[in-house]
Motif scaffolding. Structure first.
Motif, PDB file in Angstrom:
ATOM      1  N   GLU A   1      -2.718  -0.483  -9.333  1.00  0.00           N
ATOM      2  CA  GLU A   1      -3.644  -0.257  -8.627  1.00  0.00           C
ATOM      3  C   GLU A   1      -5.003  -0.692  -9.168  1.00  0.00           C
ATOM      4  O   GLU A   1      -5.056  -1.001 -10.472  1.00  0.00           O
ATOM      5  CB  GLU A   1      -3.853   1.261  -8.133  1.00  0.00           C
ATOM      6  CG  GLU A   1      -4.090   2.064  -9.091  1.00  0.00           C
ATOM      7  CD  GLU A   1      -3.100   2.584  -9.776  1.00  0.00           C
ATOM      8  OE1 GLU A   1      -2.867   3.629 -10.890  1.00  0.00           O
ATOM      9  OE2 GLU A   1      -2.043   2.090  -9.774  1.00  0.00           O
ATOM     10  N   CYS A   2      -6.149  -0.784  -8.490  1.00  0.00           N
ATOM     11  CA  CYS A   2      -7.369  -1.164  -8.862  1.00  0.00           C
ATOM     12  C   CYS A   2      -7.754  -0.375  -9.676  1.00  0.00           C
ATOM     13  O   CYS A   2      -7.541   0.919  -9.777  1.00  0.00           O
ATOM     14  CB  CYS A   2      -8.436  -1.267  -7.523  1.00  0.00           C
ATOM     15  SG  CYS A   2      -8.102  -2.686  -6.382  1.00  0.00           S
TER      16      CYS A   2
ATOM     17  N   THR B   1      -5.474   1.732   1.215  1.00  0.00           N
ATOM     18  CA  THR B   1      -4.805   1.058   2.246  1.00  0.00           C
ATOM     19  C   THR B   1      -3.680   0.089   1.948  1.00  0.00           C
ATOM     20  O   THR B   1      -2.710  -0.045   2.942  1.00  0.00           O
ATOM     21  CB  THR B   1      -5.627  -0.152   3.200  1.00  0.00           C
ATOM     22  OG1 THR B   1      -6.496  -0.925   2.093  1.00  0.00           O
ATOM     23  CG2 THR B   1      -7.029   0.835   3.637  1.00  0.00           C
ATOM     24  N   ASN B   2      -3.575  -0.231   0.786  1.00  0.00           N
ATOM     25  CA  ASN B   2      -2.275  -1.053   0.267  1.00  0.00           C
ATOM     26  C   ASN B   2      -1.377  -0.114  -0.391  1.00  0.00           C
ATOM     27  O   ASN B   2      -0.245  -0.563  -0.909  1.00  0.00           O
ATOM     28  CB  ASN B   2      -2.652  -1.986  -0.754  1.00  0.00           C
ATOM     29  CG  ASN B   2      -3.271  -1.465  -2.073  1.00  0.00           C
ATOM     30  OD1 ASN B   2      -3.664  -0.550  -1.891  1.00  0.00           O
ATOM     31  ND2 ASN B   2      -3.126  -2.362  -2.866  1.00  0.00           N
TER      32      ASN B   2
ATOM     33  N   LEU C   1       4.931   8.091   0.294  1.00  0.00           N
ATOM     34  CA  LEU C   1       5.500   7.828  -0.785  1.00  0.00           C
ATOM     35  C   LEU C   1       4.667   8.040  -2.318  1.00  0.00           C
ATOM     36  O   LEU C   1       5.247   8.594  -3.368  1.00  0.00           O
ATOM     37  CB  LEU C   1       5.894   6.322  -0.893  1.00  0.00           C
ATOM     38  CG  LEU C   1       6.908   5.688  -2.396  1.00  0.00           C
ATOM     39  CD1 LEU C   1       8.142   6.544  -2.476  1.00  0.00           C
ATOM     40  CD2 LEU C   1       7.019   4.200  -2.188  1.00  0.00           C
ATOM     41  N   VAL C   2       3.468   7.837  -2.061  1.00  0.00           N
ATOM     42  CA  VAL C   2       2.535   8.157  -3.054  1.00  0.00           C
ATOM     43  C   VAL C   2       2.423   9.650  -3.320  1.00  0.00           C
ATOM     44  O   VAL C   2       2.228  10.029  -4.605  1.00  0.00           O
ATOM     45  CB  VAL C   2       0.877   7.554  -2.634  1.00  0.00           C
ATOM     46  CG1 VAL C   2       0.031   8.061  -3.640  1.00  0.00           C
ATOM     47  CG2 VAL C   2       0.874   5.897  -2.798  1.00  0.00           C
TER      48      VAL C   2
ATOM     49  N   SER D   1       2.564   1.160  -4.238  1.00  0.00           N
ATOM     50  CA  SER D   1       1.918   0.251  -3.707  1.00  0.00           C
ATOM     51  C   SER D   1       2.935  -0.988  -2.660  1.00  0.00           C
ATOM     52  O   SER D   1       3.816  -1.007  -3.216  1.00  0.00           O
ATOM     53  CB  SER D   1       0.986  -0.709  -4.673  1.00  0.00           C
ATOM     54  OG  SER D   1       1.650  -1.042  -5.508  1.00  0.00           O
ATOM     55  N   ILE D   2       2.349  -1.319  -1.801  1.00  0.00           N
ATOM     56  CA  ILE D   2       2.823  -2.195  -1.065  1.00  0.00           C
ATOM     57  C   ILE D   2       3.190  -3.589  -1.826  1.00  0.00           C
ATOM     58  O   ILE D   2       4.544  -4.041  -1.352  1.00  0.00           O
ATOM     59  CB  ILE D   2       2.098  -2.732   0.483  1.00  0.00           C
ATOM     60  CG1 ILE D   2       2.049  -1.336   1.301  1.00  0.00           C
ATOM     61  CG2 ILE D   2       2.855  -3.741   1.011  1.00  0.00           C
ATOM     62  CD1 ILE D   2       1.212  -1.648   2.314  1.00  0.00           C
ATOM     63  N   PRO D   3       2.548  -4.085  -2.707  1.00  0.00           N
ATOM     64  CA  PRO D   3       3.090  -5.305  -3.392  1.00  0.00           C
ATOM     65  C   PRO D   3       4.054  -4.988  -4.268  1.00  0.00           C
ATOM     66  O   PRO D   3       5.003  -5.957  -4.108  1.00  0.00           O
ATOM     67  CB  PRO D   3       1.546  -5.750  -4.168  1.00  0.00           C
ATOM     68  CG  PRO D   3       0.439  -5.056  -3.293  1.00  0.00           C
ATOM     69  CD  PRO D   3       0.974  -3.857  -2.819  1.00  0.00           C
ATOM     70  N   VAL D   4       4.377  -3.957  -4.815  1.00  0.00           N
ATOM     71  CA  VAL D   4       5.297  -3.457  -5.672  1.00  0.00           C
ATOM     72  C   VAL D   4       6.545  -3.430  -4.836  1.00  0.00           C
ATOM     73  O   VAL D   4       7.567  -3.857  -5.102  1.00  0.00           O
ATOM     74  CB  VAL D   4       4.898  -2.232  -6.548  1.00  0.00           C
ATOM     75  CG1 VAL D   4       6.386  -1.823  -7.106  1.00  0.00           C
ATOM     76  CG2 VAL D   4       4.005  -2.360  -7.311  1.00  0.00           C
TER      77      VAL D   4
END
Length: 767
Positions: free
Chosen positions: A551-552, A647-648, A653-654, A724-727
């Motif tokens: 994450e950022c 938002t991502n 799940l988090v 996260s959605i990318p993962v």
């Protein structure tokens, strides 16, 4: 109806029910209401109301001001169904109107200013039939209220409880913009009983609407607590005038003091029966909330209370703006509603602004003021408009000129009172910059500025809605005595908003804003360079995987927020320059002036900073801009695992992954810390996989002043990146790839895990 409950079991049964958990309590009360007779309900009704609002008990009551849709959705929905305008509780209140029973309210439960109004004999006629006078002391002792009024006045008083200083949950909720069930009910009650549409149906419709025969009140003299020169006794006390009963019946009209010539006709009785609930709601909300004694109270009102007052102001605007189309019994009440608010709102806002802390929570006070001075935003046309609220700029029709003239002081002096506060805000925080943007764009409305300039020229010195300059000074001093900073400027030329001294002051203010904008631009440039340098040192491969799986960082989040600020501040400067005819070239000239020479190295104070640990710091030499720059260096530092969900990320799940991480850290915390500090290869691997220890810093305002607190966070496991959605997309892609190439999705997942493991081991080897 079910079998009636024996009277001897009623009290014990009620105590049992009120001790149950909330959901069970509401269910059992609904059953109890069905089983009890009307007379039995009268006995238990006050006890239930006191329990709801925590009278003489737990101040939280049933948690109406701490329950939100986010923290407890089931409780939120259940409470809304129970207390809504069509819910069982409101039906019970109206059912009790059948017997016209009265409930006594001790005036000691009321705010001091409200009690003073009643004791002085200057209260509106609305309260004439409600007050009970102690025959010995000749002072008001109690109020006699029907069931509906008894509940509504307790509901209104509940907002004055300083829960944010009593309960940490309330403090956390009231400092954010979460909407509690209490605020939702406030909005629903006001929208129902003070409707915008003239022919709107006020719920509940079915209730006793019989009108008692007018009963003359005994003419008892009031003994005021103070000794004024003249005591204004309501006409109903002086001549025993006609006042209709309120045990499920209407009252006198609107607090205006005038009775319609047709007041004794059957149609008038029916009309009053329809309007009395709206009258009660309007009087209780306005007279109690806007008489909150901000100067005398030890605690500031909570943010949710100010938001509730804003809801009231907006609904009164809606209600009053429908007067021209309304030909029902509510028309007279609509016409006087706005003047009731006008009489109290100036002193209320001045007190709020003087004591409110200089942080982003000032937004709630600003929004309250902006809502009051923009009645053209709360009309039927505005309600039907599809434009987003902040972008909507309705035309200011000529019918609002009277409002602007009557409330000119609300536009001019409140702005001048707010300006020094905005000069001390930290504009490295986006919410503070956005607050300034809201203020600038409101005054940048061309129609409004032109009107204010014209009306100020015409009415300066002898108007602002008052008869004479002296009366204006007296009224302002009477309504707002503390601070006395406005008493000497009310009738001076410098107090005019569009005068030359004010233009010079605005130029200095915009220079500070311009300096703050340049400072933010420098911070953005520096932060971008730091992030770019760190990414170059990490290499392409690590940066690639960081973008996919991590994450950022805190720096990236800070940069994202900073990047929005310069443009917002530029628009503010442009808007204020147009409004107050300030030349932006002057601001540029100020910026290019040579800086003052630094003090010699031999001087004792070499660095004007609050972070100087020496005992020789001379704070008297700090100007407001230097103080602002020092304050901007103080930032809260939060554990990345505890940052708000982005938002991502998948919210549910988090939360699950955070729960699992916390379990692991609590159970194996000592072993994790031991692995992290090892000097061998295992320690290097652990430092690649675990979150590094850090010191959290946050601001604590519970004591009434801002304190920076710290807490050391040890090395820990954090699985949040898996949410996260990318993962998740990457995992899904390798599963599909495994199915297509090897015929087994698990093979693709194993290959991905192997690549990540090898990469981590190599990173540990060369770290």
């Amino acid at each position: 109806m079910s079998q009636t409950m024996p009277p001897e079991n009623l009290s014990s049964r009620l105590l049992t029910v009120l001790s149950l958990p909330l959901l069970d309590r509401l269910h059992e009360l609904s059953i109890l209401f069905d089983r009890c007779t009307l007379r039995q309900i009268q006995e238990i009704f006050p006890h239930i109301v006191h329990s709801i609002f925590g009278i003489n008990g737990n101040p939280l009551g049933w948690g109406l001001r701490t329950t939100t849709l986010e923290n407890s959705p089931l409780h939120f929905q259940t409470l809304h169904q129970f207390f809504g305008v069509c819910g069982p509780w409101m039906h019970l209140c109206h059912r009790l109107l059948l017997d016209q029973c009265k409930f006594e309210l001790d005036i000691n439960l009321l705010p001091a200013k409200f009690v003073s109004m009643l004791q002085s004999g200057q209260s509106p006629r609305f309260y004439a039939e409600l007050i009970n006078i102690d025959s010995m002391k000749h002072q008001v002792a109690t109020l006699s209220l029907n069931a509906f009024d008894f509940y509504v006045i307790h509901f209104v008083l509940y907002a004055l409880q300083p829960l944010h200083s009593i309960n940490p949950i309330a403090m956390q909720i009231h400092n954010v913009r979460s909407k509690t069930i209490y605020l939702k009910l406030v909005s629903e009650y006001l929208n129902n009983f003070l409707p915008l549409v003239p022919d709107a149906r006020i719920e509940p419709v079915q209730f006793s609407s019989g009108v008692k025969a007018p009963q003359p009140l005994p003419a008892q003299a009031l003994q005021p607590q103070r000794q004024p020169r003249y005591i204004k006794i309501p006409s109903s006390f002086r001549n025993g005038g006609n006042v209709s009963g309120r045990g499920g019946s209407p009252t006198s009209s609107g607090g205006s003091g005038n009775t319609s010539p047709q007041s004794n006709s059957p149609n008038a009785s029916a009309n009053r029966a329809y309007a009395w609930r709206s009258e009660s709601v309007l009087h209780f909300f306005v007279d109690i909330w806007l008489r909150y004694d901000i100067e005398s109270e030890h605690h500031l009102p909570s943010s949710d209370f100010v938001r509730g007052v804003r809801t009231l102001v907006k609904q009164v605007h809606f209600f009053a703006n429908g007067a021209q189309q309304d030909h029902t019994s509510l028309c007279a009440l609509r016409k006087v509603s706005l003047s009731m608010v006008k009489a109290r709102i100036y002193a209320f806002l001045c007190g709020l602004i003087d004591r409110w802390p200089l942080d982003s929570s000032l937004m709630v006070v600003l929004e309250l003021w902006l809502s009051y001075i923009q009645p053209w935003r709360y009309t039927m046309a505005a309600l039907n408009n599809k434009t987003p609220s902040l972008a909507y700029r309705p035309p200011i029709l000529s019918c609002f000129d009277g409002f602007i003239i009557d409330n000119l002081i609300m536009y001019t002096h409140i702005f001048m009172q707010l300006l020094p506060h905005f000069g001390r805000l930290d504009y490295t925080v986006y919410r503070n910059a956005f607050m300034l943007y809201r203020l600038a764009t409101m005054f940048a409305q061309h129609d409004l500025v032109e009107r204010l300039q014209r009306f100020e020229r015409i009415h300066a010195g002898n108007a602002y809605g008052f008869d004479s300059p002296q009366r204006q000074v007296n009224m302002m001093n009477k309504s707002y005595s503390p601070g006395s900073q406005w008493n000497h400027v009310v009738n001076t030329h410098s107090a005019k908003l569009f005068s030359h001294p004010m233009q010079v002051q605005m130029e200095s203010f915009l220079f500070l804003i311009s300096m703050a904008r340049n400072s933010v631009l420098r911070d953005i440039s520096s932060l971008r360079n730091e992030i770019a340098e760190r990414q170059r040192s990490e290499g392409f491969l690590k940066n690639f995987f960081n973008k996919l799986f991590r994450e950022c960082t805190q720096d990236e989040l800070t940069l994202r927020e900073f990047s929005r600020i310069p443009e917002v501040l530029r628009q503010c400067i442009d808007a204020f320059c147009r409004t107050f005819n300030v030349d932006q070239a002057n601001l540029s000239m100020h910026e290019n002036l040579p800086e003052e020479p630094c003090p010699p190295a031999s001087t004792t104070v070499q660095n004007f900073s609050f972070f100087d640990s020496s005992n020789s710091l001379d704070r008297s030499k700090l100007n407001p801009h230097q103080m602002s720059l020092n304050a901007s260096n103080m930032h809260a530092t939060v554990d990345p695992a505890m940052l708000p969900i982005q938002t991502n990320e998948v919210r549910s799940l988090v939360r699950i992954l955070h729960f699992v991480s916390e379990k692991i850290n609590r159970k194996y915390g000592s072993q994790i810390q031991a692995f992290y500090v090892r000097d061998d290869y295992c320690g290097k691997v652990a430092r690649q996989l675990l979150y590094a220890p850090m010191t959290e810093q946050w601001f604590d305002k519970s004591s009434g002043q801002v304190d920076m607190c710290e807490s050391v966070v040890p090395p820990r496991v954090c699985l949040r990146s898996l949410g996260s959605i990318p993962v998740l997309v990457t995992i899904a892609a390798v599963l599909v790839l495994g199915q297509l190439i090897w015929g087994a999705p698990i093979v693709g997942l194993l290959i991905l895990g192997t690549v990540l493991l090898v990469y981590t081991l190599l990173q540990a080897l060369f770290s």
